[in-house]
Every structure is written in C-alpha cells, then in structure tokens.
Motif scaffolding. Structure first.
Motif, short mmCIF file in Angstrom:
data_model
loop_
_atom_site.label_atom_id
_atom_site.label_comp_id
_atom_site.label_asym_id
_atom_site.label_seq_id
_atom_site.Cartn_x
_atom_site.Cartn_y
_atom_site.Cartn_z
N HIS A 4 0.82 -1.26 0.12
CA HIS A 4 -0.01 0.13 0.01
C HIS A 4 0.84 1.19 0.10
O HIS A 4 0.23 2.45 0.06
CB HIS A 4 -0.91 0.01 1.19
CG HIS A 4 -0.39 0.06 2.63
ND1 HIS A 4 -0.03 -1.05 3.40
CD2 HIS A 4 0.50 0.96 3.27
CE1 HIS A 4 0.55 -0.57 4.45
NE2 HIS A 4 0.80 0.57 4.45
N THR A 5 2.29 1.11 -0.14
CA THR A 5 3.18 2.25 -0.27
C THR A 5 2.48 3.18 -1.37
O THR A 5 2.35 2.97 -2.41
CB THR A 5 4.48 1.94 -0.50
OG1 THR A 5 4.81 1.02 0.36
CG2 THR A 5 5.41 3.02 -0.74
N TRP A 46 -0.28 5.20 -0.77
CA TRP A 46 -1.72 5.31 -0.81
C TRP A 46 -2.08 7.01 -0.63
O TRP A 46 -3.02 7.26 -1.14
CB TRP A 46 -2.47 4.49 0.36
CG TRP A 46 -1.97 4.82 1.83
CD1 TRP A 46 -0.92 4.44 2.68
CD2 TRP A 46 -2.73 5.88 2.50
NE1 TRP A 46 -0.95 5.09 3.37
CE2 TRP A 46 -2.04 6.14 3.57
CE3 TRP A 46 -3.92 6.72 2.20
CZ2 TRP A 46 -2.67 6.97 4.76
CZ3 TRP A 46 -4.43 7.48 3.18
CH2 TRP A 46 -3.76 7.60 4.22
N MET A 47 -1.30 7.65 -0.03
CA MET A 47 -1.56 8.97 0.30
C MET A 47 -1.51 9.93 -1.11
O MET A 47 -2.44 10.47 -1.18
CB MET A 47 -0.68 9.58 1.45
CG MET A 47 -0.85 11.02 1.85
SD MET A 47 -1.98 11.12 2.64
CE MET A 47 -1.42 10.72 4.30
N ALA A 48 -0.56 9.56 -1.64
CA ALA A 48 -0.31 10.23 -3.06
C ALA A 48 -1.56 9.80 -3.98
O ALA A 48 -2.27 10.59 -4.53
CB ALA A 48 0.83 9.93 -3.89
N VAL A 49 -2.22 8.75 -3.89
CA VAL A 49 -3.18 8.30 -4.71
C VAL A 49 -4.43 8.70 -4.25
O VAL A 49 -5.22 9.63 -5.04
CB VAL A 49 -3.41 6.57 -4.68
CG1 VAL A 49 -4.86 6.30 -5.29
CG2 VAL A 49 -2.27 6.02 -5.34
N SER A 50 -4.59 8.76 -2.73
CA SER A 50 -5.69 9.62 -2.41
C SER A 50 -5.88 10.97 -2.76
O SER A 50 -6.94 11.90 -3.05
CB SER A 50 -5.87 9.63 -0.72
OG SER A 50 -5.86 7.95 -0.41
N TRP A 51 -4.80 11.65 -2.42
CA TRP A 51 -4.64 13.11 -2.63
C TRP A 51 -5.02 13.62 -4.34
O TRP A 51 -5.71 14.38 -4.59
CB TRP A 51 -3.26 13.60 -2.32
CG TRP A 51 -2.98 15.35 -2.87
CD1 TRP A 51 -2.41 15.73 -3.82
CD2 TRP A 51 -3.81 16.09 -2.07
NE1 TRP A 51 -2.47 17.15 -3.94
CE2 TRP A 51 -3.37 17.47 -2.67
CE3 TRP A 51 -4.46 16.24 -1.14
CZ2 TRP A 51 -3.64 18.80 -2.09
CZ3 TRP A 51 -4.96 17.53 -0.71
CH2 TRP A 51 -4.56 18.87 -1.27
N ARG A 52 -4.51 12.51 -5.29
CA ARG A 52 -4.77 12.72 -6.47
C ARG A 52 -6.40 12.59 -7.08
O ARG A 52 -6.65 13.21 -7.90
CB ARG A 52 -3.99 11.97 -7.46
CG ARG A 52 -2.39 12.35 -7.50
CD ARG A 52 -1.39 11.34 -8.07
NE ARG A 52 0.02 11.90 -8.66
CZ ARG A 52 0.73 12.07 -7.71
NH1 ARG A 52 0.53 11.62 -6.46
NH2 ARG A 52 2.20 12.50 -8.12
N VAL A 53 -6.82 11.76 -6.24
CA VAL A 53 -8.14 11.21 -6.70
C VAL A 53 -9.01 12.45 -6.02
O VAL A 53 -10.09 12.89 -6.78
CB VAL A 53 -8.90 10.23 -5.75
CG1 VAL A 53 -10.13 9.97 -5.69
CG2 VAL A 53 -8.17 8.75 -6.27
N ALA A 54 -8.60 13.21 -5.04
CA ALA A 54 -9.31 14.37 -4.49
C ALA A 54 -9.23 15.57 -5.62
O ALA A 54 -10.14 16.27 -5.44
CB ALA A 54 -8.76 14.67 -3.21
N CYS A 55 -8.12 15.59 -6.14
CA CYS A 55 -7.73 16.76 -7.00
C CYS A 55 -8.22 16.55 -8.31
O CYS A 55 -8.38 17.78 -9.07
CB CYS A 55 -6.34 17.20 -6.75
SG CYS A 55 -5.86 17.73 -5.24
N PHE A 56 -8.07 15.32 -8.92
CA PHE A 56 -8.31 15.26 -10.49
C PHE A 56 -9.17 15.87 -11.14
O PHE A 56 -9.27 16.94 -11.99
CB PHE A 56 -7.93 13.63 -10.66
CG PHE A 56 -8.05 13.36 -12.15
CD1 PHE A 56 -6.97 13.73 -12.92
CD2 PHE A 56 -9.17 12.78 -12.81
CE1 PHE A 56 -6.88 13.39 -14.41
CE2 PHE A 56 -9.04 12.60 -14.08
CZ PHE A 56 -8.10 12.98 -15.17
#
Length: 663
Positions: A428-429, A431-441
């Motif tokens: 899960h390394t 996951w924070m970057a993925v979450s942030w990109r999901v919130a911003c895309f």
C-alpha cells in the motif's frame, strides 16, 4: 448484487410511478402551501432575463423597467440557484388576494438614452424572456398554434416587426386560486388516496386553526401586450394609480414602438379566478410529461441492446469458457504441457493477464473519481425520482448533487487506493499520493473549465457568472469536506485486504502477436452501444438544459441510468474477452475506455445539437459556453462509465483465471 436487484427494480418502479401522469396529486417534499386572506398583499418577484438565443442570463433591472418604490432587494438564494445563474429580486408589481384591478399605472421610464435604447433593441433581437414569480410559481404564458396551445414560462421583452422594435409594456395577469378547505385537510393534499396532513401557514405564520379560511395560489398566467400610451397622460399619476383611459389588452397586435429619447409607460392589470386545481397539483402545468411513449421506447430499445449483449456474455461464459476449462482441468500435468503448445487465445496469457498496466496511478485515480461521480448520479436521481428535489424548491437539484459529490469522496478514496493496492500485490506504499490525486483530479478539471467560462460570463456582465465569494465557498467546501473524506477513504482502502490474483505473473512479458485491426478501433466503436441506450433520453435532457424546458421524468432517467450501467458492463466484458482471445493481455486501459468511449459520441451529439437544434445560438461567447459545459459533462460521463467497464472486466478476468491451474 443479486440480493440488491429486487430492491433496485422496486425502487425504479416506484420512481416511474411517481413521475407518471397518474401521480398528479403527489405532495412534493420541501414545499408547503401558503394561505392568504382576502385583501392580503401578494409579492411578485423577478428572476434573471434568459434567452435560448445566447444562453447568457442578465439581471432584470439591466433594462429600463420599473423599479420597486422601496428599492431593489435580493431574495435569499441557495447554492444551487446561484450556480444556475438565478438572481431573484423584488418587483414593483403588487397584488391583493382576490382583488381584481385593471388599468393600473406602474411607472414612466426616463427618456431612453442611446445606450439604453440600443441595449433594449439588442435584447429584443436576442429573444430575451422576462421571468416573473408569484408564490414560488413562475409566470406561464399560452400561445395558440393551429388547434393546440403551447406553454411558455415568462414572456418576451419585445418583438421586432420590420425595422421597428416594440416593447411589451402592459401585462395582463391571471392568478388562479383555490379555496382553503379546513374541514378536510386530506382533500387539500390532492386527489386519490392521499390522507396525510401537513402544516399550512399563511403569510403571518398562522396555522390552520379552527375556523380559519383563506385562499391558496395554484396558478400564475401572464399575457403581454404592447399598447401605445401617451407619456403626457401620466405626468401627475403616482405608482399604482388608475390610468386615465380604459386599457384593452390584445396580444395579437403591437403598437408601443421604442424610440430614442422617448419614455416608456408601463401598466398592468390582474384578475383572480377560482380554480379546481388542488395545491399539490399546481405544478402539473409545468411538469406535464410530453411524449411518454418516446421514453418507454427508449427503455425498450435499451432492453433489446442489453438482451443482445447478455446473450453474447452467456455464450462466452457457459459455452466457450466452461467447455475449455473443463477440458483443461481433466488433463494431467503432462497432457496440459503438451496442450499448452497447441493452445491459442486467452489461455496462453495466463501468466501475463494480471501484469501491472502502464500509468497505474492514473488508472486508480480515474476509477476513484468515476466511483464518486457514478454514486452521486445514482443517489441524486433516485432522490429526485422520489420527489425530494422538486422544482418548487429551486436549486435543490444542483445543491443535492454537490452535497452527495462531497460526501461520496470517502468512496472515491477507498476505491482508488484499493485498486492501487491490488495492482501492487498488497503493497500500500503511496496510498496517500493516490488519495490526494483522487481528491484533486476531477475537481481540478472542473475548476479549470468553469473558471475559463466564468471569465467569459464576467466579461459579458451576466448573472450566470459565479461570484468570487461563491468561488471561495466552493473551494472551502472541497478542501474542508471532500479532501478529508477522500483521505479517510484512502486510509480505509490501504487497511483493507487487497484482491489476490489467482495466477502468478512471469517476470518476462509475453509478446503480443500482430493484430489484423488496431485494438483502439474496436475500443472506440464499443461506445456506440451504450450511446444507443442513452441518446433518446439525452435529447430531453439537452432540451431541458438549453431550451428552458422543465425536466421532471426522473423515474425514466433512473431506469435509463441502470440500463446504461448494465450495457457498459456487458460491452467492456465482451471486448476484454475478445482482446484476450487474440493474446492481447493489455486489457486494463482498454476495458476502461471501451465503455468510457460513449463520452465521445455524447460530445459529438452535443455538437450536432448545437448545429441543428440551437441554430439560433448567436455569438462566439454563447457557443464557447455551450461547448465548455458539454466538455465538462462528457468528462464526468467518461469517468463514470469507464469505471463501470473496468470493474466488470476485472471481475470477469479474475473469475475466468481463478479456475485455471498454472505453475
């Protein structure tokens, strides 16, 4: 999913029943009746001037109309109304319940300066409509064409005849009222079996106590007339005074031509007519469903497409796949090795089918945003179909969509990170970057498009421009609600167990044999089938957005949405199987775009609608606004439908290879 199906079908049937003509007396939540006593004042409000010629709204008082004696005051508006470009203000028109008045003088405008004169002519050329509101009901106008009547909301500013411009300076109002029936509140609720009571309050806030009586407004009609008034006759008249001569309103003739440096005299009359229309049915004139057979044809057309695709899926799963798997499992290891040399098709990519796709983070981000948009659409349309977002409560649909989108950020973060963790085989390394990109895309794309369009509206001084303060509020809502919820969803996705692959992946990727046809051609063509289930309903939606028509058949829309999801899932599944059969194991992105490509056809349809149905749309600003909003819409549709296709294909591939024994 099978357990949820009966509930979904039942909900869809309820939604249709509520949007059907037989549900005329259904009580619309969020709207309550106002009881007025005879002689009690009624306030008429004005909304933005609108035009299907430009699609750019302007303030009512941007033209030389009469202003209220106590000044112009804005009405309290919700977030949805502001985003839709509504600017509701008080008006100088005053009525008294059940008091007929005629030949009322309103005002005499100042002599038309060159700027005001040219602006008024321009608004008449652009077919701008005046929108009035009484007791939350828009003014409705009827015009006769051949042997039937056409319904319009609002009335035109004026009309051009040859080289002359005429303004509608006299309004004939008809207010339909219904007697408040204290004896049996259930009868006030409407027709049929309605038996529930509800609080009824008058202007003074008094309830329906014993012995109280009054009237409720159930209709608001207007007939605009152009009548030549002599400005010298009203020099000594005050507002609401009696015009010196009797005024006869004839909508078939026009006589008040506008000229530079000459004033305009405005008058009006109002009559109250008792009506049998019950209060809950007063919106029927606006929500009357046109072409019910066309909507049913749309659903039948979608069902035929679904049945066709379901047949293909049935053949794939029960005949081809099951037969091959049964043969494969019955062989011993030595025979399997020999058979593998003779095999062709999907069985040869067993060691490559779950190889990580290119740009895996982008795929996870788009899937997360797609889940959020699809969830928002399903919940919003379901609530609207059940009557919780009635047009009586302006702006609630847009406000509801925004609210559900913000709250469902938790699902977006969870889905995006869960797919990321699965692709990374449990790691899960990141996951924070993925979450942030999901919130911003997607919000970032929306912000870019809407900001660009907003600058055009600001430059046009339109009420459709989002105020800067509202921009700040939207950004704060996104940053304080959506982003934290998306990160919480991402954390839950990181902690959830990943989906284990049923087969191992080789270190060296298998070479994909050359194809007869480019795979992207098949992916682009696949979007035609989902579009076929949608395009009939799409016409009504586009007409509602751009032609000023009320769309309230959300029951049909909910069913069409469910059918669209099913078709997208089937199309993507079939195409994924076809790609695997030709040993093309790069199915991840193809499964997303095979159903997501429906957005391309919707955008092409939008261009077609602009060229052939909005032929009168004038000016590059209006066309840019139309194309900008259409682009925003199709990006959202691409993410939602692409996500459906990807999830269905992933489940299919996982099921397909979970039965294969591979070393």
């Amino acid at each position: 999913m099978a357990r949820l199906l009966p509930f979904l079908v039942a909900a869809a049937l309820v939604a249709v029943s509520l949007s059907a003509p037989g549900a005329d007396g259904f009580y619309l939540p969020g709207s309550y009746p106002h009881k007025y006593n005879p002689g009690e004042p009624l306030s008429v409000k004005v909304n933005s001037l609108t035009s299907i010629d430009t699609e750019i709204p302007y303030s009512y008082y941007s033209l030389p109309f009469c202003t209220p004696p106590d000044g112009v005051k804005d009405s309290a508006e919700n977030l949805g109304e502001l985003l839709m470009g509504d600017r509701i203000e008080n008006s100088p028109y005053r009525f008294r319940m059940h008091a007929n008045d005629s030949d009322l003088f309103l005002c005499r405008s100042p002599p038309l300066a060159a700027d005001a004169f040219n602006l008024l002519k321009k608004r008449i050329d652009e077919m701008y409509q005046v929108n009035l509101i009484l007791d939350n009901l828009p003014a409705i106008r009827y015009t006769k064409k051949d042997d039937y009547f056409l319904r319009w909301t609002g009335y035109p500013v004026g009309i051009r005849v040859g080289v002359d411009y005429y303004v509608f300076n006299h309004l004939q109002f008809t207010v339909l009222v219904h007697k408040y029936e204290e004896a049996n509140v259930a009868r006030v609720m409407g027709t049929g079996d309605a038996t529930d009571g509800f609080p009824s309050t008058g202007k003074d806030g008094s309830g329906g106590g014993a012995g109280s009586s009054g009237w409720m407004v159930v209709g608001f009609e207007v007939v605009p007339c152009s009548i030549k008034h002599n400005p010298d006759d009203v020099t000594s008249l005050k507002m609401y005074g009696k015009y010196p001569r009797s005024i006869k309103c004839d909508p078939t003739t026009v006589s008040m031509s506008i000229k530079e440096n000459e004033p305009i005299v405005y008058t009006y009359e109002v009559s109250f007519v008792e009506s049998d229309i019950k209060w809950p049915s007063r919106w029927d004139a606006y929500l009357k469903m046109e072409g019910a057979k066309v909507h049913w044809f749309s659903i039948l057309n979608s069902l035929m497409v679904i049945a066709f695709l379901a047949g293909i899926v049935f053949v794939i799963l029960l005949r081809t796949v099951r037969r091959d798997l049964t043969r494969y499992e019955e062989l011993d290891s030595e025979a399997q090795a020999q058979m593998n040399e003779e095999l062709s098709g999907w069985k040869l990519v067993v060691s490559d089918v779950f190889r990580a796709p290119s740009n895996p983070m982008l795929l996870c981000v788009m899937v997360g945003d797609g889940v959020q948009i699809l969830g928002m659409a399903v919940v919003t349309i379901l609530f609207a179909a059940l009557g919780f977002m009635s047009p009586a409560s302006r702006g609630t649909l847009i406000t509801g969509m925004l609210f559900f989108y913000l709250v469902l950020g938790i699902l977006a973060g969870y889905a995006g990170v869960r797919v990321w963790k699965t692709i990374k085989c449990g790691d899960h390394t990141g996951w924070m970057a993925v979450s942030w990109r999901v919130a911003c895309f997607f919000p970032g794309i929306a912000f870019l498009i809407l900001t660009t369009l907003n600058f055009l509206l600001w430059g046009s001084q339109s009420t459709g421009a989002i105020p800067f303060s509202l921009f700040v509020i939207l950004i704060l809502l996104w940053f304080c609600i959506s982003v934290p919820l998306t990160l919480v969803g991402g954390l839950l996705g990181a902690k959830a167990p990943h989906i284990e692959y049923p087969v191992r992946t080789n270190q060296i990727p298998r070479e994909i044999p050359p194809q007869k046809y480019p795979s992207w051609l098949l992916v682009l063509g696949a979007g035609t089938l989902p579009f076929g289930t949608l395009f009939i309903e799409l016409f009504f939606i586009m007409s509602s957005i751009w032609m000023g028509r009320v769309y309230y058949v959300f029951g049909f829309l909910f069913i069409v949405l469910l059918l669209l999801v099913i078709v997208c899932a089937e199309v993507s599944l079939v195409l994924t199987y076809m790609h695997l059969c030709v040993e093309d194991w790069k199915w991840w992105w193809k499964s997303f775009f095979s159903s997501g490509s429906v957005a391309i056809y919707i955008f092409l349809y939008s261009i077609n609608y602009l060229v052939f149905d909005l032929k009168s749309l004038s000016g590059p600003v209006s066309a840019t606004l139309y194309l900008g909003y259409s682009l925003f819409m199709v990006i959202a549709i691409m993410l939602a439908t692409g996500t459906v296709g990807f999830i269905s294909s992933f489940c299919f591939v996982h099921y397909l290879f979970s039965s294969v024994k591979a070393d």
